[in-house]
Design an enzyme around this catalytic site. Structure first.
Site, PDB file in Angstrom:
ATOM      1  N   GLY A 217       0.750  -1.249   0.000  1.00  0.00           N
ATOM      2  CA  GLY A 217       0.000   0.000   0.000  1.00  0.00           C
ATOM      3  C   GLY A 217       0.779   1.296   0.000  1.00  0.00           C
TER       4      GLY A 217
ATOM      5  CE  LYS B 199       7.441  -4.311 -10.184  1.00  0.00           C
ATOM      6  NZ  LYS B 199       7.605  -4.571  -8.740  1.00  0.00           N
TER       7      LYS B 199
END
EC number: 2.1.1.166
Length: 209
Positions: A63, A164
């Site tokens: 998170g 990513k």
């Protein structure tokens, strides 16, 4: 012998982890993981996040990116997060737990987003690594392709994409696919990304609706 090797390797990893300046800084500042510093570096360079934006965070657990995003978009913004793993609740974050590869989870996510009104799609997703490089690379490329497909379904015109990607087979083709969909595409290797890692972040802006 194998167990001894694994134990030594695990001990090295733990020492490296706790000696890591980014791990220490994250703990000091209350961030959930060191990954936040990768996003912060991208934001410092590219200035993509602003108050009142709607953003989607794929691969959100534990998170730290969602924490950071909620701060950046503020009370008038919206953070919609998804991960196959559980994540403790965060103020200002609408979290959906589920496997993004499953149609039912994707449908539930799209329902929460409600149309093409997203300013930025972010993906820090990675597959569970098996140790087989070709299998792991194929799995990671599948996830980034799904993230790009999400952009095509929810991004506003001129929206942005931060993803990513692990360099290897399929990377060049994916990079071309992103370039076909966005006006400007950059490759970033944040300082917080470990030097030995093949990960880089593709930062794309100016989505062509």
């Amino acid at each position: 012998m194998t167990n001894k090797k694994q134990s030594a390797s695990s001990q090295r990893w733990l020492k490296e982890h706790f000696d890591d300046k980014y791990v220490q800084e994250a703990q000091k500042k209350g961030w959930r993981s060191r990954a936040v510093f990768k996003l912060d570096e991208v934001q410092s360079r590219d200035k993509l996040l602003r108050p009142a934006m709607t953003v989607v965070d794929l691969g959100a657990a534990p998170g730290s990116w969602s924490q950071y995003l909620a701060e950046k978009v503020g009370d008038k913004g919206q953070v919609i997060a998804c991960d196959i793993l559980p994540m403790d609740s965060l103020a200002g974050v609408d979290f959906l737990q589920g496997d993004f590869r499953e149609e039912a989870v994707l449908s539930a996510l799209l329902k929460r987003i409600d149309g093409k009104n997203v300013d930025v799609v972010l993906s820090d997703m990675a597959p569970n690594m098996s140790g087989n490089n070709s299998v792991d690379q194929a799995g990671s490329m599948y996830l980034v392709e799904l993230a790009l497909d999400m952009c095509n379904q929810v991004l506003k015109k001129n929206g942005a994409f931060i993803v990513k990607v692990f360099q290897g087979e399929g990377f060049d083709q994916f990079l071309q696919d992103v370039r076909n969909s966005f006006k400007t595409v950059k490759i970033r290797k944040p300082d917080a990304s470990r030097a030995r890692s093949r990960e880089v972040y593709i930062v794309a802006t100016g989505y062509k609706l």
